[in-house]
Design a protein around this motif. Structure first.
Motif, PDB file in Angstrom:
ATOM      1  N   THR A  59     -20.406 -37.802 -33.033  1.00  0.00           N
ATOM      2  CA  THR A  59     -19.592 -36.897 -32.206  1.00  0.00           C
ATOM      3  C   THR A  59     -19.897 -37.138 -30.729  1.00  0.00           C
ATOM      4  N   HIS A  60     -18.937 -36.754 -29.907  1.00  0.00           N
ATOM      5  CA  HIS A  60     -19.102 -36.872 -28.448  1.00  0.00           C
ATOM      6  C   HIS A  60     -18.732 -35.529 -27.831  1.00  0.00           C
ATOM      7  N   LEU A  61     -19.716 -34.648 -27.706  1.00  0.00           N
ATOM      8  CA  LEU A  61     -19.471 -33.319 -27.139  1.00  0.00           C
ATOM      9  C   LEU A  61     -19.839 -33.328 -25.662  1.00  0.00           C
ATOM     10  N   ASP A  62     -18.980 -32.712 -24.854  1.00  0.00           N
ATOM     11  CA  ASP A  62     -19.275 -32.552 -23.419  1.00  0.00           C
ATOM     12  C   ASP A  62     -19.654 -33.892 -22.787  1.00  0.00           C
ATOM     13  N   MET A  63     -18.901 -34.913 -23.130  1.00  0.00           N
ATOM     14  CA  MET A  63     -19.273 -36.264 -22.680  1.00  0.00           C
ATOM     15  C   MET A  63     -18.355 -36.756 -21.567  1.00  0.00           C
ATOM     16  N   PRO A  64     -18.915 -37.154 -20.432  1.00  0.00           N
ATOM     17  CA  PRO A  64     -18.104 -37.751 -19.375  1.00  0.00           C
ATOM     18  C   PRO A  64     -17.574 -39.102 -19.849  1.00  0.00           C
ATOM     19  N   PHE A  65     -16.272 -39.273 -19.791  1.00  0.00           N
ATOM     20  CA  PHE A  65     -15.682 -40.522 -20.303  1.00  0.00           C
ATOM     21  C   PHE A  65     -14.249 -40.639 -19.799  1.00  0.00           C
ATOM     22  N   GLY A  66     -13.855 -41.831 -19.419  1.00  0.00           N
ATOM     23  CA  GLY A  66     -12.468 -42.082 -19.048  1.00  0.00           C
ATOM     24  C   GLY A  66     -11.987 -41.231 -17.883  1.00  0.00           C
ATOM     25  N   GLY A  67     -12.879 -40.910 -16.954  1.00  0.00           N
ATOM     26  CA  GLY A  67     -12.465 -40.152 -15.764  1.00  0.00           C
ATOM     27  C   GLY A  67     -12.406 -38.660 -15.988  1.00  0.00           C
ATOM     28  N   THR A  68     -12.897 -38.192 -17.127  1.00  0.00           N
ATOM     29  CA  THR A  68     -12.900 -36.756 -17.404  1.00  0.00           C
ATOM     30  C   THR A  68     -14.076 -36.462 -18.354  1.00  0.00           C
ATOM     31  N   VAL A  69     -14.070 -35.289 -18.950  1.00  0.00           N
ATOM     32  CA  VAL A  69     -15.166 -34.913 -19.847  1.00  0.00           C
ATOM     33  C   VAL A  69     -14.562 -34.441 -21.162  1.00  0.00           C
ATOM     34  N   SER A  70     -15.137 -34.849 -22.278  1.00  0.00           N
ATOM     35  CA  SER A  70     -14.555 -34.459 -23.570  1.00  0.00           C
ATOM     36  C   SER A  70     -14.425 -32.933 -23.651  1.00  0.00           C
ATOM     37  N   ALA A  71     -13.351 -32.495 -24.291  1.00  0.00           N
ATOM     38  CA  ALA A  71     -12.908 -31.097 -24.154  1.00  0.00           C
ATOM     39  C   ALA A  71     -13.777 -30.088 -24.900  1.00  0.00           C
ATOM     40  N   ASP A  72     -14.446 -30.515 -25.950  1.00  0.00           N
ATOM     41  CA  ASP A  72     -15.325 -29.581 -26.664  1.00  0.00           C
ATOM     42  C   ASP A  72     -16.730 -29.677 -26.100  1.00  0.00           C
ATOM     43  N   ASP A  73     -17.288 -28.539 -25.709  1.00  0.00           N
ATOM     44  CA  ASP A  73     -18.706 -28.524 -25.371  1.00  0.00           C
ATOM     45  C   ASP A  73     -19.498 -28.237 -26.652  1.00  0.00           C
ATOM     46  N   TYR A  74     -20.797 -28.013 -26.511  1.00  0.00           N
ATOM     47  CA  TYR A  74     -21.602 -27.801 -27.714  1.00  0.00           C
ATOM     48  C   TYR A  74     -21.224 -26.512 -28.438  1.00  0.00           C
ATOM     49  N   PHE A  75     -20.708 -25.521 -27.697  1.00  0.00           N
ATOM     50  CA  PHE A  75     -20.302 -24.296 -28.388  1.00  0.00           C
ATOM     51  C   PHE A  75     -19.015 -24.520 -29.187  1.00  0.00           C
ATOM     52  N   THR A  76     -17.957 -24.904 -28.499  1.00  0.00           N
ATOM     53  CA  THR A  76     -16.687 -25.031 -29.238  1.00  0.00           C
ATOM     54  C   THR A  76     -16.752 -26.144 -30.276  1.00  0.00           C
ATOM     55  N   GLY A  77     -17.503 -27.196 -29.957  1.00  0.00           N
ATOM     56  CA  GLY A  77     -17.585 -28.333 -30.882  1.00  0.00           C
ATOM     57  C   GLY A  77     -18.349 -27.991 -32.152  1.00  0.00           C
ATOM     58  N   THR A  78     -19.500 -27.323 -31.987  1.00  0.00           N
ATOM     59  CA  THR A  78     -20.278 -27.001 -33.199  1.00  0.00           C
ATOM     60  C   THR A  78     -19.637 -25.830 -33.956  1.00  0.00           C
ATOM     61  N   ARG A  79     -18.935 -24.971 -33.237  1.00  0.00           N
ATOM     62  CA  ARG A  79     -18.196 -23.899 -33.924  1.00  0.00           C
ATOM     63  C   ARG A  79     -17.108 -24.518 -34.809  1.00  0.00           C
ATOM     64  N   ALA A  80     -16.382 -25.466 -34.256  1.00  0.00           N
ATOM     65  CA  ALA A  80     -15.319 -26.124 -35.032  1.00  0.00           C
ATOM     66  C   ALA A  80     -15.911 -26.892 -36.205  1.00  0.00           C
ATOM     67  N   ALA A  81     -17.063 -27.522 -35.965  1.00  0.00           N
ATOM     68  CA  ALA A  81     -17.725 -28.250 -37.059  1.00  0.00           C
ATOM     69  C   ALA A  81     -18.034 -27.283 -38.197  1.00  0.00           C
ATOM     70  N   ALA A  82     -18.614 -26.127 -37.854  1.00  0.00           N
ATOM     71  CA  ALA A  82     -18.999 -25.144 -38.872  1.00  0.00           C
ATOM     72  C   ALA A  82     -17.775 -24.662 -39.648  1.00  0.00           C
ATOM     73  N   VAL A  83     -16.715 -24.350 -38.946  1.00  0.00           N
ATOM     74  CA  VAL A  83     -15.489 -23.882 -39.615  1.00  0.00           C
ATOM     75  C   VAL A  83     -14.990 -24.936 -40.608  1.00  0.00           C
ATOM     76  N   GLY A  84     -15.215 -26.181 -40.264  1.00  0.00           N
ATOM     77  CA  GLY A  84     -14.802 -27.274 -41.151  1.00  0.00           C
ATOM     78  C   GLY A  84     -15.803 -27.576 -42.255  1.00  0.00           C
TER      79      GLY A  84
END
Ligand code: URP
Ligand code: ZN
Ligand code: ZN
Length: 464
Positions: A59-84
């Protein structure tokens, strides 16, 4: 507190049994038939499968890449992981050139602090060993810190790509440390030239992202990485393997008895160049990730390799960017579209529906690919199985649940879903992370202070 999961079918990678599961605090205390309810909190698992929580190793959470930062931080990303249904993620800390791995580690630990809803670990993406490779000993320090896996990029020149010499150097050290080398295998130098040729011809649409990255560029790099690993005596793990040519390179290596492993991702199993990126619209930017979508003919060999065990893991390569204001950075030039797609929430739904329901995979193989093999390969002995003494990372899976995937109700922070409108059967109902219920009736009830950094053991990808 003790919790009893009653009346379920316990599904491990190597067994299927009717049994109850008793959780004491953070740990599984017992797995046995007819455990008395006593004073335990009781969860009824009638008609549910009780399996180890999913482990997403890419996974790439809160990662600077391609001139921006990936949209899920550790909260939204791990929350989505858990729901899945996922209870552990291994994210990537990226060493910036000219900086140390230690700095990268501190940056990523800070990103996760107070935000991780489930346990997480890190791989270290190595981009720089300093003048005369003087910082090689940092690899030893990373292993001592519980980070026994190093990512090496053969793509993205001038950002993350390393040359073959540095790759060899890291692999030699990794071999001595029993660490595992993860490889993004694409010939970045050739791809960059092809990209500039497309752009020079005015071929700027998202479709040309896919055309600029040949399956052969992936197959060549897969073969090269495995050969260099063989010379260095290292174990190697190819990430996001996407096509039949690259699979052949892996197959030859494994036939030879080399220590070569690989994962694929849901997007390569069920999405295709023909269906999602036929070259007609800007909307196709939603599917700009790397490696790109491949022709449909590649899907059957990938499924077959999962069934035979040649591919060991299904991860997501979750690297989410919003369509509205992030993918749009490349509206005039596909090479500026941030590369990556969202998928952390849907991995198990896709793998179950298209793998198990279609009869390609058994339920036990599903557990192996989604949890047990990730735990074994990446040195997490407390994860990946429902057994006494293991962490109580438990997924209660409803194989009869019908679910429509849509961005409108997802937990991920993107404004789209790669599988929008798809109907799947099989979904996470209840999820426990180290004994804490984080999902109840498919709704998130966890909290961002629960997840812990997980120190992993160096085991050369399970070959040690
Ligand atoms: O497109 C992708 N995959 N973005 C994330 C970085 C990587 O290559 O894994
Ligand atoms: Zn990659
Ligand atoms: Zn990735």
């Amino acid at each position: 507190m003790t919790t009893l999961i009653q009346n379920g079918t316990v599904l491990n990678a190597d067994s299927t049994t009717r049994a109850d599961v008793l959780i004491d605090g953070e740990t599984i205390l017992a797995v046995a038939a007819n455990i008395p309810a006593a004073n335990h909190q009781v969860i009824d698992a009638t008609n549910l499968l009780v399996m180890p929580g999913g482990i997403d190793v890419h996974t790439h959470l809160d990662m600077p890449f391609g001139g921006t930062v990936s949209a899920d931080d550790y909260f939204t990303g791990t929350r989505a992981a858990a729901v899945g249904g996922t209870t552990t993620v291994i994210d990537f800390a990226l060493q910036a050139r000219g900086h140390t791995m230690r700095e990268a580690l501190e940056i990523w630990r800070a990103k996760a602090a107070g935000k991780a809803c489930i346990d997480y670990s890190l791989h270290m993406a190595v981009t720089d060993l300093g003048p005369n490779n003087q910082n090689l000993a940092e690899l030893d320090q990373m292993v001592a810190e519980g980070i026994p896996s190093f990512k090496l990029f053969m793509a993205y020149p001038s950002v993350l790509m390393i040359d073959d010499g540095l790759m060899f150097k890291v692999m030699e050290r990794a071999a001595a440390l029993d660490a595992l080398c993860l490889i993004h295998a694409e010939n970045g130098s050739v791809i960059d030239i092809v990209v500039s040729e497309f752009l020079a011809r005015g071929e700027t649409a998202p479709h040309f992202h896919a055309l600029s990255r040949s399956p052969l560029a992936e197959a060549e790099a897969t073969h090269r990485a495995i050969a260099i690993a063989e010379m260095a005596g290292a174990s190697v793990y190819i990430v996001h393997l996407s096509n039949a040519d690259a699979l052949l390179a892996l197959h030859h290596a494994r036939q030879k008895g080399l220590r070569a492993l690989a994962e694929t991702c849901p997007q390569y199993l069920v999405l295709s160049l023909e269906d999602q990126m036929p070259g007609r619209s800007w909307d196709e930017a939603k599917y700009v990730f790397t490696p790109p979508l491949r022709e449909k003919k590649n899907q059957a060999p990938l499924w077959q390799a999962l069934a035979s065990g040649e591919l060991s893991v299904v991860s997501t390569d979750h690297c989410p960017f919003r369509f509205s204001d992030q993918k749009s950075l490349g509206k005039e030039d596909f090479s500026k579209i941030p590369n990556g797609g969202p998928g952390i929430e849907n991995r198990l739904q896709i793998l179950w529906h298209y793998g198990v329901n279609s009869g390609i995979l058994t339920p036990q193989q599903f557990v192996a690919l989604a949890s047990a093999e990730p735990a074994r390969i990446f040195g997490m002995p407390t994860k990946g199985a429902i057994a006494p003494g293991k962490d109580a990372d438990i997924l209660l899976w409803d194989p009869a649940a019908d679910y429509t995937i849509t961005a409108a109700t997802q937990s991920m922070a993107t404004d789209y879903n790669m599988f929008e409108g798809w109907q799947v059967r099989g979904n996470a109902k209840h999820v426990f992370s180290r004994g804490l219920q984080v999902v109840a009736d498919a709704k998130f009830i966890g909290n961002p202070n629960h997840g812990r950094f997980l120190k992993r053991q160096a085991n050369a990808g399970g070959f040690a």
